[in-house]
Design an enzyme around this catalytic site. Structure first.
Site, PDB file in Angstrom:
ATOM      1  N   HIS A 271      49.415  15.955  34.802  1.00  0.00           N
ATOM      2  CA  HIS A 271      48.580  16.907  35.527  1.00  0.00           C
ATOM      3  C   HIS A 271      48.983  18.351  35.271  1.00  0.00           C
ATOM      4  CE1 HIS A 271      45.624  17.973  38.496  1.00  0.00           C
ATOM      5  NE2 HIS A 271      46.498  18.671  39.175  1.00  0.00           N
ATOM      6  N   CYS A 272      50.051  18.602  34.512  1.00  0.00           N
ATOM      7  CA  CYS A 272      50.541  19.981  34.373  1.00  0.00           C
ATOM      8  C   CYS A 272      50.411  20.547  32.972  1.00  0.00           C
ATOM      9  CB  CYS A 272      52.006  20.052  34.820  1.00  0.00           C
ATOM     10  SG  CYS A 272      52.251  19.738  36.577  1.00  0.00           S
ATOM     11  N   ILE A 273      51.117  19.956  32.027  1.00  0.00           N
ATOM     12  CA  ILE A 273      51.233  20.564  30.695  1.00  0.00           C
ATOM     13  C   ILE A 273      49.885  20.737  29.998  1.00  0.00           C
ATOM     14  CG2 ILE A 273      52.321  20.365  28.427  1.00  0.00           C
ATOM     15  CD1 ILE A 273      54.621  18.931  29.781  1.00  0.00           C
ATOM     16  N   ASP A 276      47.864  23.653  32.647  1.00  0.00           N
ATOM     17  CA  ASP A 276      48.380  24.950  33.072  1.00  0.00           C
ATOM     18  C   ASP A 276      48.109  26.104  32.110  1.00  0.00           C
ATOM     19  OD1 ASP A 276      49.200  23.539  35.218  1.00  0.00           O
ATOM     20  OD2 ASP A 276      51.340  23.689  34.857  1.00  0.00           O
TER      21      ASP A 276
END
Length: 435
Positions: A271-273, A276
């Protein structure tokens, strides 16, 4: 001012956590284990019921810990946001996805702030942990919360402290991972830092503003995005040149300084890399700035699932088999090894690419027995049998789970395309092709 500090120090402060997902539930558990009465808030009744029954649904939470703190009364969950009124400190841990135009969707953050607003009271601490673009805390949250008539830094305290969760990491959990804190004012920073000092067993690093803390979190993930993009691009080039990129990396790792190993793969997941960088590139446009290096790495990584499908097609072609109609078994749907999370999984995107080209697909993932992809339910093969492997035209390893016997797979598979170097310890490699 002293009241909230005293409550934190003597652990009479009531703590709230909005969002009981991969970030929120482990944080709520640590708060309760530290001796604070903690209330978890979520819009999903099913999550609330499970927490209140002591039933765990997050891999990084110890089942016994959850049961104990629920039974002892230190942790409870609710869908009733009116109970925010009884909380002294509230952490916001809600999703920050991208919309269909790849732009930040901070509606969950805004909705959380609006849910808190009617119940704001003096000496209250609000901390945003959700990853977002620099400026969110001061530009979005602060004005909403000040609609209460209370002044930030004097009547209530507001800070940003980025979550640092690495699902499946054995060494670092919520409890022992260093924390960064940036408050709107110095008072805000001190209150937030004091809270975490009384919960975590890790250093607390103070920064001068929420924007610095927000940018720091983006930097953490963009650092990985760019370096993975670099090594993915080199993997494509090395394949054309007949060079083993994995051997290249192992050789480079022998340098004791100036090099950190990153590895290629079928793309970025989680869910981040993958998400973002879009937050920063979106915000950068406000300043007339083009994040060219970051966007280039995103393009490389976004292209990898399609590239892996093309490589699979070429392998099949060598055996005079078209991709359309070939039986392909994917090993792994989770976005990383030894976890059940398949959010934004590159494995899933490889699955879609192959399916789109007419491949007859099956998958095996010991952590993801079933998954929902845009409303369609797929069920995996429970047993990685000799018969399943022998009837498959090509096995594609997309997640390197450590509880799969890759030597067994090699013995019974016709051909293997290994995108994760999961077969590095397999002795016989004549039917294995690496990314």
């Amino acid at each position: 001012m002293g009241n909230i500090k005293e409550k934190i120090i003597n652990k009479t402060a009531v703590l709230g956590v909005i969002g009981l997902g991969y970030v929120g539930l482990p944080l709520a558990v640590e708060k309760a284990k530290a001796g604070f009465k903690t209330i978890g808030f979520d819009v999903k009744e099913s999550k609330v019921e499970m927490v209140n029954n002591g039933e765990n649904y997050i891999g990084d939470v110890v089942n016994e810990d959850l049961k104990e703190i629920v039974v002892s009364g230190y942790l409870s969950a609710t869908t009733d946001f009116a109970k925010v009124a009884g909380a002294d400190c509230v952490c916001i841990c809600v999703p920050t996805p991208l919309d269909k135009h790849q732009q930040p969707d901070i509606s969950y953050v805004e909705s959380s702030a609006r849910s808190i607003l009617p119940y704001m009271h003096k000496d209250m601490m609000i901390i945003l942990e959700s990853t977002t673009y620099p400026g969110t805390t001061q530009e979005l949250l602060k004005p909403i919360l000040e609609e209460s008539g209370l002044e930030c830094g004097i009547d209530f305290y507001l800070a940003f402290s980025p979550e640092r969760v690495d699902p499946g990491n054995i060494a670092y959990k919520t409890k022992n991972t260093p924390k960064v804190v940036g408050g709107v004012t110095e008072n805000c920073t001190e209150v937030a830092a004091l809270l975490y000092e009384n919960i975590l067993n890790a250093p607390i690093h103070r920064v001068s503003s929420p924007s610095v803390a927000e940018m720091e979190k983006i930097l953490e993930n963009i650092y990985r995005n760019v370096n993975i993009g670099l090594v993915n691009e080199l993997a494509v080039l090395c394949n054309k040149m007949g060079i083993d990129i994995w051997e290249v990396i192992e050789a480079a790792k022998t340098k004791p300084y100036g090099f950190q190993a990153f590895y290629p793969g079928p793309g970025l997941g989680g869910h981040c890399i993958p998400l973002d960088p879009y937050y920063l590139s979106w915000k950068a446009r406000e300043f007339g700035f083009h994040t060219s290096m970051i966007e280039s790495s995103m393009m490389v990584n976004d292209r990898m699932p399609e590239y892996c499908a093309e490589r699979a097609s070429k392998i099949l072609n060598r055996y005079k088999k078209p991709l359309n109609g070939s039986k392909i078994l994917l090993l792994g749907i989770a976005y990383k090894k030894d976890i059940a999370d398949y959010r934004e999984s590159a494995s899933l995107r490889v699955f879609r690419e192959l399916e789109k080209e007419g491949a007859i697909l099956k998958y095996h993932d010991p952590y993801v027995p079933q998954f929902n992809d845009r409303g369609v339910i797929y069920t995996g093969e429970k047993v990685l049998s000799k018969e399943l492997l022998e009837e498959t035209d090509l096995v594609v390893i997309t997640t390197d789970h450590s509880n799969i016997d890759y030597a067994y797979v090699q013995r019974h598979a016709k051909m293997i395309f290994d995108t994760k170097n999961a077969t590095k310890d397999v002795e016989i490699k004549e039917n294995i092709e690496l990314l």
